[in-house]
Design an enzyme around this catalytic site. Sequence first.
Site, short mmCIF file in Angstrom:
data_model
loop_
_atom_site.label_atom_id
_atom_site.label_comp_id
_atom_site.label_asym_id
_atom_site.label_seq_id
_atom_site.Cartn_x
_atom_site.Cartn_y
_atom_site.Cartn_z
N TYR B 103 0.82 -1.22 0.00
CA TYR B 103 0.00 0.00 0.00
C TYR B 103 0.86 1.27 0.00
O TYR B 103 0.51 2.27 -0.61
CB TYR B 103 -0.96 0.00 1.20
CG TYR B 103 -2.18 -0.87 0.99
CD1 TYR B 103 -3.14 -0.52 0.04
CD2 TYR B 103 -2.37 -2.02 1.73
CE1 TYR B 103 -4.27 -1.31 -0.16
CE2 TYR B 103 -3.50 -2.82 1.54
CZ TYR B 103 -4.44 -2.46 0.60
OH TYR B 103 -5.55 -3.24 0.41
N GLU B 197 4.76 -29.43 13.80
CA GLU B 197 3.95 -28.75 12.79
C GLU B 197 2.54 -28.39 13.26
O GLU B 197 1.78 -27.80 12.50
CB GLU B 197 3.86 -29.60 11.51
CG GLU B 197 3.14 -30.93 11.71
CD GLU B 197 2.53 -31.52 10.42
OE1 GLU B 197 2.02 -30.74 9.61
OE2 GLU B 197 2.58 -32.74 10.25
N ASP B 249 3.51 -35.26 11.01
CA ASP B 249 2.73 -36.43 10.62
C ASP B 249 3.51 -37.29 9.63
O ASP B 249 4.47 -36.82 9.02
CB ASP B 249 1.43 -35.98 9.94
CG ASP B 249 0.47 -35.30 10.89
OD1 ASP B 249 0.63 -35.45 12.12
OD2 ASP B 249 -0.45 -34.61 10.39
#
Lengths: 368, 368
Positions: B103, B197, B249
Site C-alpha cells: 500500500y 507442525e 505427521d
Amino acid sequence: MSKIFIKPKTKEEVKKSLISIGNKIWNDLENEQNPYLEVPVRALRNIKFDPKQKKLILGSAVLKRYLLHLAQIRKFVQTIGVTSLSKELIESNKHISLREAFYVLKRTIEGTKINVVDEQEESNKAIEDLELIINALREQLHINANKLGAVAGNVIIRDRGDLIDWSKLGSGGWSVPSNVEEIEFVKVDADFVIYVEKSAVWERLHEDRVWEKLNCIIVASQGQATRGIRRLLQRLHYEHKLPIYVLTDFDPWGIYIYSVIKFGSIALAHISDRLAVPSARFLGLTGDDIEKYGLKKHLIKFKEIDEKRLEQVRNYEWFKENKKWQRQFDMMKNLNAKAELEALASRGITFISEKYLPEKIEKNEFLD
Amino acid sequence: MSKIFIKPKTKEEVKKSLISIGNKIWNDLENEQNPYLEVPVRALRNIKFDPKQKKLILGSAVLKRYLLHLAQIRKFVQTIGVTSLSKELIESNKHISLREAFYVLKRTIEGTKINVVDEQEESNKAIEDLELIINALREQLHINANKLGAVAGNVIIRDRGDLIDWSKLGSGGWSVPSNVEEIEFVKVDADFVIYVEKSAVWERLHEDRVWEKLNCIIVASQGQATRGIRRLLQRLHYEHKLPIYVLTDFDPWGIYIYSVIKFGSIALAHISDRLAVPSARFLGLTGDDIEKYGLKKHLIKFKEIDEKRLEQVRNYEWFKENKKWQRQFDMMKNLNAKAELEALASRGITFISEKYLPEKIEKNEFLD
C-alpha cells in the site's frame, strides 16, 4: 455492561456433574430401568436469535437418548465415552485437543469389532452434547480447540504457577493458549480491549505501543477469533468491565468476525452465553472511512464470492433491522469493493496507530 | 554442525548498502550514464540443488536492469521505491508487513497517473530483488512476513528492552514474532530444538513439560514454519549449536515441512543460506512407527491429492537418491494412507511425551 455472565462452574463442580451421570446410569441399571440422557437439541430449528439478549441462543427442545435403543445406543455410548475421558483428564489435570480426543475414543469395545467412534465428527458431537448436558464448556472438560493469537497490554496474569506480564514480552507478546479457563488476572490496567483480525496489524499496533499510549489491551489471531481468544475477551469484559472493540477490514468477512464475537455463531449457539460479548463494538474500517481517509484508490474490487457473502451477512436477523449497518452494506454494495486495514499505511506507516484509532475512539465513531 | 552460516549484516551495514544504491544512481546520472541495478536471476533455470551444501541455491546468472529502458524502468523504479522505503523504516526503527509495503508503494508518481506498483506481486518481487542486490534478508529491510507460532524452553532472551524467560510463560508460551533478527539470546540452556507442525501437539508437549524433561526447546506454528520461525531455528542452530528436530505427521505434507526447514524452498532459494538448516533431522512419524506403535487402525486413507503430492515430494532431487527416504515413501505408497501425530494419544494421553519422543531420541531413530 449488559446481560448476565454465566460464571463458569468450578473444576470440582464439573467433576461432580460428570460423576453424577455415571451414577445415574448405574442406578437405572440396578433398578432395571433403561438409562437415558437428556440432550438439548442443537438443530437449526432449535436455534434462534434473541433480540433482547442480542445473541443466538438455543431453544428449549430436549430429546431423550436411551442406552437400550437400537438407533440411540451408539450416541449414548459415545457421550458416556467422552464423560469418562473428561473425568480422567480432570483428575490427571491434563488437557487434550479435539483431534486427540477422537483418537482416544476410537478404541475398540472389548469382545467386539466396534469402535466407540469412527469419525471425528462423532466425537465432536458427543463432546458438544456433554457440554450441554452438564452446562459446561468444552474447555472445562479439558478438551481444547485450536491455539492461535497473541496479546499485549498492561496486564499481569498467573498461569500454571507463572506470573506473566503482558507488557514485558518484547515484540512477540504472550501466545494465547487454546484454553484460558484457569488463568488468573492479577492486575488489569486498561480501559478497553482491541481485537484485530490480522497478526500483521497487531504487530503494527504493538510496535507503535498502542496498548501503552491508549491504555488498552491488544489481541489478535488470524481471521476468526479462536475459542480461546473469545473466552479471553469475554472474561476481560465481564470480570474486568472492559469494553471490547473489534478492528477489521471493510468487507463481509471482517464484519462477520465482529458478528461472531458479538452475537455468537450458529455452530456454537448452545454456548453463546460463554463466548459472546453482546456489547462488543465495531471499530473496523467503514464505508465512511473510505472517503474520510482517502482510501478510494485502494479499494479491492469484489469477486463473486464477496458479493454472495455480503448478501448473506446483511440478511442475518441481527443485521437486517439495523439501519446503520444496512447503510454500510449499501455502501459496500455500491462500491462493489472492499478495503483493508493495511491500506491505512498509504497515509503513513504509523497512521493507524497515531491518527486513525485515537481519533475514532475519541469521537466515539463505533458501529453497534 | 555443517555449512557456513552467513552472519547477518548489521543494521548500519544494511543502511549503508541502501544509501550506496542511491549514491550510485545519482553519480551515474551526474555523469550522464544510464543507471542500472545488477539483479541475480530468480527464475527456475537459475535455481539448483547443491548436493554438497545440501540445499537449494541460486546460480550465478545476473541481469542488468536499466533506468532509461522502456521495458525495465518500471521494475527499476519499484526497486528504488523499496530501497527508499526500507531506508526510511530503518531510520525510524519501524517495521511493516508485506501488505503494508504494497500500500505504501502504491503511491501515484507526481504529475502522472502512474502508481509505483499496482499489485502486491510487484512490490513483493521488488523486495526480493533488493534482498538479493544487497544480500540482506527482507526482515533486515524491516519488512516482515506473517507472525505465527509459540515457543517454550529454558531460554532467556532480550527483545525491545524486555528480558523474557521462555520457561515462565504459563500455558501460552512466547508468541514468535514475524521478525527475530534483533532478539538477543541471553541464556540458552537446551540440548536440541523440536519444531512441531501442529499447535495442538505443541500444547500436548508443553503441558507435559517435555522441554523441561528432555532439556530442549519446543517450537510450533501451524503447518509450514513461518520465516520468523525458520530464522529462529537457524539462529539457535548456528549461534548455539543446537540440533533441530522436526516432528510431523507421516504424510507427504509433513515431510515437505521437514524438507523446507532442511533444504530451503524453491520460492526462497535465493536466501536458503539465511533460512535453511541442512543438518535438521526428521523426528516425525515413520512407516516403521505405524507398526511399532500399533497405529495401523488409525491410518487415514490417501485421497487423490495426497497420492499426487507423494509422487511430487519423493521425486525432489534431494529425496530421489536417498534410499532411507525412498523406503519410507514406498511404505506410504503401499499403505496408501497417512498417520497423524495425534494418533499416538490412542496409546495414552501423554504417550508422545513420555514414551515416543524420549525413546526415539535415545535410540537415535531419526531420518536424515
